[in-house]
Write a protein that holds these residues in place. Structure first.
Motif, PDB file in Angstrom:
ATOM      1  N   ASP A   1       0.798  -1.125   0.016  1.00  0.00           N
ATOM      2  CA  ASP A   1       0.012  -0.022   0.022  1.00  0.00           C
ATOM      3  C   ASP A   1       0.690   1.334  -0.022  1.00  0.00           C
ATOM      4  O   ASP A   1       1.811   1.348   0.569  1.00  0.00           O
ATOM      5  N   HIS A   2       0.345   2.153  -0.612  1.00  0.00           N
ATOM      6  CA  HIS A   2       0.976   3.719  -0.591  1.00  0.00           C
ATOM      7  C   HIS A   2       2.338   3.444  -1.531  1.00  0.00           C
ATOM      8  O   HIS A   2       3.023   4.832  -1.673  1.00  0.00           O
ATOM      9  N   ALA A   3       2.727   2.459  -2.236  1.00  0.00           N
ATOM     10  CA  ALA A   3       3.983   2.324  -3.191  1.00  0.00           C
ATOM     11  C   ALA A   3       3.729   3.191  -4.380  1.00  0.00           C
ATOM     12  O   ALA A   3       2.650   3.474  -4.979  1.00  0.00           O
ATOM     13  N   TYR A   4       4.981   3.790  -4.526  1.00  0.00           N
ATOM     14  CA  TYR A   4       5.260   4.410  -6.134  1.00  0.00           C
ATOM     15  C   TYR A   4       6.368   3.900  -6.736  1.00  0.00           C
ATOM     16  O   TYR A   4       7.462   3.669  -6.091  1.00  0.00           O
ATOM     17  N   HIS A   5       6.333   3.189  -7.917  1.00  0.00           N
ATOM     18  CA  HIS A   5       7.210   2.540  -8.602  1.00  0.00           C
ATOM     19  C   HIS A   5       7.707   3.216  -9.993  1.00  0.00           C
ATOM     20  O   HIS A   5       8.479   2.598 -10.672  1.00  0.00           O
TER      21      HIS A   5
ATOM     22  N   ILE B   1       2.278   3.104 -13.088  1.00  0.00           N
ATOM     23  CA  ILE B   1       1.131   3.617 -12.518  1.00  0.00           C
ATOM     24  C   ILE B   1       0.065   2.615 -11.916  1.00  0.00           C
ATOM     25  O   ILE B   1      -0.473   2.713 -10.967  1.00  0.00           O
ATOM     26  N   ASP B   2       0.036   1.507 -12.823  1.00  0.00           N
ATOM     27  CA  ASP B   2      -0.838   0.292 -12.485  1.00  0.00           C
ATOM     28  C   ASP B   2      -0.559  -0.247 -11.277  1.00  0.00           C
ATOM     29  O   ASP B   2      -1.359  -0.991 -10.576  1.00  0.00           O
ATOM     30  N   ILE B   3       0.672  -0.210 -10.876  1.00  0.00           N
ATOM     31  CA  ILE B   3       1.186  -1.012  -9.368  1.00  0.00           C
ATOM     32  C   ILE B   3       1.748  -0.127  -8.374  1.00  0.00           C
ATOM     33  O   ILE B   3       2.203  -0.403  -7.604  1.00  0.00           O
ATOM     34  N   SER B   4       1.211   1.144  -8.631  1.00  0.00           N
ATOM     35  CA  SER B   4       1.407   2.134  -7.537  1.00  0.00           C
ATOM     36  C   SER B   4       0.140   2.696  -7.102  1.00  0.00           C
ATOM     37  O   SER B   4      -0.233   3.738  -7.319  1.00  0.00           O
ATOM     38  N   PRO B   5      -0.091   2.080  -5.766  1.00  0.00           N
ATOM     39  CA  PRO B   5      -1.574   2.815  -5.051  1.00  0.00           C
ATOM     40  C   PRO B   5      -1.422   4.258  -4.777  1.00  0.00           C
ATOM     41  O   PRO B   5      -2.399   4.866  -5.119  1.00  0.00           O
ATOM     42  N   TYR B   6      -0.369   4.830  -4.630  1.00  0.00           N
ATOM     43  CA  TYR B   6       0.126   6.018  -4.594  1.00  0.00           C
ATOM     44  C   TYR B   6      -0.531   6.675  -5.588  1.00  0.00           C
ATOM     45  O   TYR B   6      -1.022   8.196  -5.409  1.00  0.00           O
TER      46      TYR B   6
ATOM     47  N   HIS C   1      -2.880  -6.723  -6.564  1.00  0.00           N
ATOM     48  CA  HIS C   1      -3.140  -7.044  -5.350  1.00  0.00           C
ATOM     49  C   HIS C   1      -2.412  -6.051  -4.331  1.00  0.00           C
ATOM     50  O   HIS C   1      -1.051  -6.127  -4.440  1.00  0.00           O
ATOM     51  N   VAL C   2      -3.272  -5.426  -3.410  1.00  0.00           N
ATOM     52  CA  VAL C   2      -2.174  -4.568  -2.482  1.00  0.00           C
ATOM     53  C   VAL C   2      -2.238  -5.352  -0.973  1.00  0.00           C
ATOM     54  O   VAL C   2      -3.357  -5.463  -0.441  1.00  0.00           O
TER      55      VAL C   2
END
Length: 302
Positions: A78-82, A89-94, A107-108
């Motif tokens: 959760d809150h990740a930025y990659h 963007i698709d795998i960055s909840p942030y 999945h978070v």
């Protein structure tokens, strides 16, 4: 290593005078740099791909994981930025929570934050509890007919609040992810290169028995020059090459970038910057912790 460090400027200037071409053509700098990087990493991370940015590196890591596992789904914290590419963007909840929302293949998992997270310092076994959250996500995904390609995490979640995962968490997560046929990707773009002081890579804080399957790096690697890298195992690299579609990057791994990368490693070593990070970091932490005792409004120091 500091703005406009004279050693870095000199390395770029000298190499610019000689040659700047792409990685399709052989050049000693490329091999020398890969060798120098390999000296800092566990032995099994022995294959290197050079690129221009951390976003490019993370995108390539994602492609490799999917090619190797033949699965699609990704677990992130959760809150990740990659990164800023669509795939990241698709795998960055942030980011995706403010844009198009969560894709079905993402999945978070909760951040392993023992200060403000689900399981805190007073929990009897926060490591297992947080790792079990990942296990539950995998089990639920399998029930829905989905398969996990990768667990993708910053070794120290930075945008999420400079969280230091409890030691042993990555080992337990890797166990669940490997059992599901996935790989463990450690994003070291903001936290690698000696900045944790005690170790060169932040994932090493978890212990010597933990080795990711893929490590991505960027930002400090070129000290402001666009340079990035993906390090992985021979098995994953071979599976990636087996597509027959060769990896090619016009600027990634060019001699100028590699000369700069080598100069950065030289400066880190010569000026003892890892030890400096530890000394200054510990000094700051000590003073902030004293302030924490004095002022109840300070909850945690990271």
């Amino acid at each position: 290593v500091g703005h406009c460090h004279p050693d870095i400027v000199k390395a770029a200037h000298e190499q610019n005078k000689v040659l700047n071409t792409n990685s399709r053509y052989l050049h000693d700098n490329l091999v020398d740099y890969a060798k120098r990087l390999s000296d800092t990493l566990p032995e099994k991370l022995c294959t290197f791909y050079f690129l221009n940015s951390g976003s490019e590196a993370n995108d390539l890591a994602l492609r490799m994981a999917r090619q190797y596992t033949k699965h699609k789904d990704v677990i992130v914290l959760d809150h990740a930025y990659h990164g800023h590419l669509t795939s990241l963007i698709d795998i960055s909840p942030y980011k995706f929570r403010n844009l198009e929302g969560q894709k079905e293949w993402v999945h978070v998992a909760p951040v392993p934050d023992t200060y403000r997270g689900l399981y805190r310092e007073d929990h009897e076994d926060s490591v297992t509890a947080y790792a079990n959250e990942v296990k539950t996500i995998i089990e639920q995904a399998h029930k829905n007919g989905r398969k996990i390609a990768a667990f993708f995490a910053e070794s120290l979640p930075s945008v999420g609040g400079q969280i230091i995962p409890p030691a042993g968490y990555f080992q337990k997560v890797a166990e669940h992810v490997h059992k599901a046929g996935g790989v463990f990707i450690a994003d070291e773009i903001q936290v690698g290169f000696g900045r944790v002081g005690t170790h060169f890579w932040a994932f090493q804080l978890q212990g010597e028995d933990f080795i990711p399957d893929i490590v991505t790096m960027g930002k400090p690697i070129g000290n402001g020059h666009p340079l990035a890298c993906v390090a992985t195992t021979k098995e994953i690299a071979d599976a990636f090459a087996a597509t027959g579609v060769e990896y090619f990057n016009t600027f990634g791994g060019n001699p100028v970038s590699c000369a700069i990368g080598l100069a950065v490693l030289d400066v880190i070593e010569k000026e003892h910057l890892q030890a400096h990070a530890m000394e200054v970091g510990n000094f700051l932490m000590k003073l902030f912790k004293e302030l924490k005792i004095k002022h109840p409004i300070i909850g945690d120091v990271r």
